[in-house]
Scaffold this motif. Structure first.
Motif, short mmCIF file in Angstrom:
data_model
loop_
_atom_site.label_atom_id
_atom_site.label_comp_id
_atom_site.label_asym_id
_atom_site.label_seq_id
_atom_site.Cartn_x
_atom_site.Cartn_y
_atom_site.Cartn_z
N GLN A 1 0.98 -1.06 -0.04
CA GLN A 1 -0.07 -0.11 0.01
C GLN A 1 1.03 1.36 0.05
OE1 GLN A 1 -2.69 0.54 3.66
NE2 GLN A 1 -4.01 1.54 2.24
N ASP A 2 0.61 2.14 -0.89
CA ASP A 2 1.20 3.25 -0.82
C ASP A 2 0.88 4.39 0.38
OD1 ASP A 2 2.44 2.68 -3.29
OD2 ASP A 2 1.01 3.83 -4.62
N ILE A 3 1.78 4.95 1.05
CA ILE A 3 1.52 5.67 2.07
C ILE A 3 2.28 6.96 2.17
CG2 ILE A 3 0.97 3.80 3.54
CD1 ILE A 3 3.76 4.44 5.13
N GLU A 4 2.08 7.87 2.73
CA GLU A 4 2.69 9.18 3.11
C GLU A 4 2.85 9.51 4.57
OE1 GLU A 4 1.54 12.28 0.74
OE2 GLU A 4 2.95 13.77 1.68
N CYS A 5 4.05 9.22 5.08
CA CYS A 5 4.39 9.53 6.42
C CYS A 5 4.49 11.01 6.82
CB CYS A 5 5.83 8.86 6.87
SG CYS A 5 5.71 7.08 7.02
N VAL A 6 3.97 11.33 7.94
CA VAL A 6 3.86 12.59 8.30
C VAL A 6 4.67 12.63 9.84
CG1 VAL A 6 1.79 13.32 7.13
CG2 VAL A 6 1.72 12.50 9.46
N LYS A 7 5.07 13.97 10.03
CA LYS A 7 5.65 13.95 11.46
C LYS A 7 4.36 13.93 12.24
CE LYS A 7 7.86 18.05 13.76
NZ LYS A 7 7.12 17.92 15.02
N PRO A 8 4.39 13.27 13.34
CA PRO A 8 3.17 12.91 14.16
C PRO A 8 2.66 14.30 14.73
CG PRO A 8 5.12 11.26 14.73
CD PRO A 8 5.65 12.26 13.83
N ILE A 9 1.55 14.36 14.49
CA ILE A 9 0.77 15.45 14.80
C ILE A 9 0.42 15.92 16.05
CG2 ILE A 9 -0.46 15.41 12.54
CD1 ILE A 9 -2.93 14.61 14.12
N MET A 10 0.78 14.96 17.00
CA MET A 10 0.84 15.41 18.49
C MET A 10 1.99 14.78 19.25
SD MET A 10 -2.77 13.44 19.31
CE MET A 10 -3.74 13.55 17.93
N ASP A 11 2.17 15.31 20.45
CA ASP A 11 3.36 14.63 21.04
C ASP A 11 3.31 13.28 21.73
OD1 ASP A 11 2.38 15.92 23.01
OD2 ASP A 11 4.03 17.25 23.59
N MET A 12 1.98 13.05 22.23
CA MET A 12 1.78 11.71 22.76
C MET A 12 2.80 11.58 24.06
SD MET A 12 0.53 9.53 19.58
CE MET A 12 0.84 10.67 18.21
N PRO A 13 2.93 12.49 24.89
CA PRO A 13 4.05 12.56 26.01
C PRO A 13 3.81 11.13 26.72
CG PRO A 13 2.03 13.94 26.62
CD PRO A 13 1.80 13.53 25.41
N ASN A 14 2.63 10.30 27.00
CA ASN A 14 2.78 9.17 27.83
C ASN A 14 2.81 7.92 26.99
OD1 ASN A 14 2.44 10.50 30.26
ND2 ASN A 14 0.39 10.97 29.56
N LEU A 15 2.89 7.98 25.55
CA LEU A 15 3.49 6.76 24.91
C LEU A 15 4.89 6.46 25.03
CD1 LEU A 15 1.85 4.93 22.92
CD2 LEU A 15 2.72 6.10 21.09
N PRO A 16 4.85 5.29 25.56
CA PRO A 16 6.52 5.11 26.01
C PRO A 16 7.20 4.24 24.64
CG PRO A 16 5.06 3.32 26.85
CD PRO A 16 4.25 4.23 26.18
N VAL A 17 6.71 4.35 23.47
CA VAL A 17 7.39 3.87 22.46
C VAL A 17 7.42 4.60 21.16
CG1 VAL A 17 6.61 1.45 22.93
CG2 VAL A 17 5.06 2.86 21.49
N ALA A 18 8.33 4.24 20.10
CA ALA A 18 8.52 5.05 19.07
C ALA A 18 7.28 4.78 18.30
CB ALA A 18 9.87 4.31 18.18
N LYS A 19 6.99 6.06 17.61
CA LYS A 19 5.74 6.29 16.76
C LYS A 19 6.01 6.91 15.61
CE LYS A 19 4.39 10.49 19.07
NZ LYS A 19 5.79 10.74 20.20
N VAL A 20 4.99 6.40 14.27
CA VAL A 20 5.13 6.73 13.19
C VAL A 20 3.68 7.04 12.75
CG1 VAL A 20 5.73 5.94 10.85
CG2 VAL A 20 6.96 5.11 12.90
N MET A 21 3.47 7.96 11.91
CA MET A 21 2.19 8.54 11.60
C MET A 21 2.20 8.51 10.23
SD MET A 21 0.33 11.19 13.74
CE MET A 21 -1.64 10.88 14.36
#
Ligand code: MN
Length: 486
Positions: A395-415
């Motif tokens: 599937q074609d996708i377009e990665c963006v800079k995560p639109i929020m910082d999600m300070p309590n998410l303790p893992v790497a994140k990709v949007m």
């Protein structure tokens, strides 16, 4: 040295002079292209008979350094003399439909010129034989010095690197698949038959034994490497040292057994204090494939896409679709994993953190790399076992800079934004049976994956900006019939 062979078609009707010119030009073109391509293109022969062609193709099949064959017909080259050779060709084949001259030379053109420069119809005769034999091939047309042609030849080479790697790939499974999960299962014999993978398990107890044998000096050295590469945002040095111990032990076992990919599961950590997080992430950064929950298919595919990427260790990572942002005008997928996201996707310097991990049998808080993924056009790839065949979904996708910082998410994140839209993209993905685990790549293209599937004889499904659920359903129905008939 890994290389590609350039075999140029002609015949003996034209006389010495013409054949000499063809050979000189073929040599010049191969040398010039070798400067531009990631791997050398070695001119082998101007082929004029069935015997010559069969000989060079047997040699290509046998030579481990030859990753693919590029053919082109400078003059007309009757294709019956190619039949025997092409039928036995086992290396990926690219038909480069090009021409030595860029322009039709207005003043100069005469019948001698026409005899020498016949690629326009020579390549059609050549193409017929490829079609007639139903032979998998990559056809690239255009002037050989044009940027787009060079770029596509380079992509073909990278696909061949991936194919060569796949055919020699061994996957180390620590334990089995997560209980009851369906999509991570699959026919390992079929995978070995089609893709070359040797997929075998090793006991977690053997890994623990290996970990216990790791010395403090080895741990010191790897921790120093971690501290050079990453920011440390935890006081829990013991957790980092434990991850180093896990990494060293896994790497030793994989290297000893020639494995370039591994899987593990949080359900089987017997004798281990932490699920490998930082350990798996740093191994992925070195090119090893990884799949969580025993997912050996995604692990192997991660290693292959990494190999096919920039510098043979590109920005490709094991990924999992976690949750959606379904707000009008800003609809995104959030991808992560419980720990193991490869830092090749990181926008900045990853941080080492330790947090509690509720799932699994972790006695202690595992250290992991935390970062935001970077922007860029990319793909997500899933290989599923349909029973009787494998289906490769891209599937074609377009990665963006995560639109929020999600300070309590303790893992790497990709949007990312899925094509053609979040809803239709998800509908297509689910209709095709795509897994929750994928390989996300920012440098391997969908065209490369299509070629990979073609050469490996896999069903290929591509979800693009133009996809509709209706057309996909029809395609899958037809595919199903075709694959049942084969
Ligand atoms: Mn998972």
């Amino acid at each position: 040295m890994k290389q590609f062979w350039f075999v140029v078609g002609s015949q003996d009707l034209y006389g010495e002079e013409v054949l000499k010119t063809v050979a000189e030009r073929a040599d010049e073109m191969a040398a010039w292209l070798s400067e531009k391509l990631p791997y050398p293109l070695v001119y082998k022969v101007t082929a004029m008979s069935s015997g010559q062609i069969t000989k060079v193709i047997k040699e290509a099949n046998y030579d481990d350094e030859c990753l693919g064959v590029v053919t082109w017909c400078h003059t007309f080259s009757p294709s019956k003399m190619w039949l025997t050779g092409l039928a036995m060709l086992q290396k990926p084949w690219c038909h480069l439909a090009t021409q030595y001259n860029k322009k039709i030379p207005n003043e100069e053109i005469d019948m001698d010129f026409m005899n020498l420069n016949q690629a326009a119809h020579g390549d059609r005769e050549h193409g017929f034989m490829g079609a007639r034999l139903r032979k998998a091939r990559k056809v690239i047309a255009g002037y050989w010095k044009e940027e787009n042609v060079i770029a596509r030849l380079a992509q073909f080479q990278k696909v061949c690197v991936g194919i060569d790697f796949s055919k020699n790939l061994k996957v180390m499974r620590f334990g089995d698949n997560m209980r009851d999960v369906a999509v991570t299962e699959g026919d390992k014999v079929e995978a070995q038959n089609k893709l070359g993978w040797e997929v075998n398990f090793w006991a977690v107890g053997d890994l623990v034994k290996e970990m216990n044998a790791v010395t403090e000096e080895e741990v010191d050295a790897l921790c120093k490497e971690y501290f050079d590469l990453y920011d440390v945002a935890t006081d829990n040095t013991e957790a980092i040292r434990y991850q180093a111990r896990e990494e060293i032990a896994m790497k030793k076992m994989m290297d000893r057994n020639g494995c370039k990919a591994f899987s593990n599961t949080f359900q089987d950590l017997y004798g281990m204090e932490q699920l490998p997080g930082l350990a798996s992430q740093h191994l992925m950064a070195q090119g090893y494939g990884y799949g969580g929950e025993g997912d050996w298919k995604v692990s192997a595919m991660t290693a292959i896409l990494k190999k096919m990427g920039e510098g043979e260790n590109g920005a490709s990572a094991f990924m999992e679709d976690y949750t959606y942002h379904l707000v009008e005008g800003a609809k995104y997928s959030l991808g992560a994993h419980m720990l193991e996201v490869c830092p090749s996707l990181a926008a900045g310097k990853p941080r080492i953190e330790t947090h509690h991990l509720g799932i699994g049998m972790n006695e202690k808080d595992p250290a992991r790399l935390v970062f935001d993924g970077r922007e860029g056009k990319g793909i997500v790839v899933s290989l599923i076992d349909m029973g009787g065949r494998m289906r490769l979904i891209v599937q074609d996708i377009e990665c963006v800079k995560p639109i929020m910082d999600m300070p309590n998410l303790p893992v790497a994140k990709v949007m990312w934004k899925a094509m053609p839209s979040l809803e239709t993209g998800v509908e297509c993905w689910i209709t095709a049976g795509g897994a929750h685990h994928t390989v996300l790549s920012l440098d391997v293209t969908a065209e490369m994956m299509r070629d990979f599937a073609k050469f490996m004889d896999l069903e290929f499904v591509h979800i693009t900006k133009d996809s509709t659920v209706e057309a996909l359903e029809d395609q899958l129905l037809v595919n199903d019939l075709i694959w049942k008939l084969r």
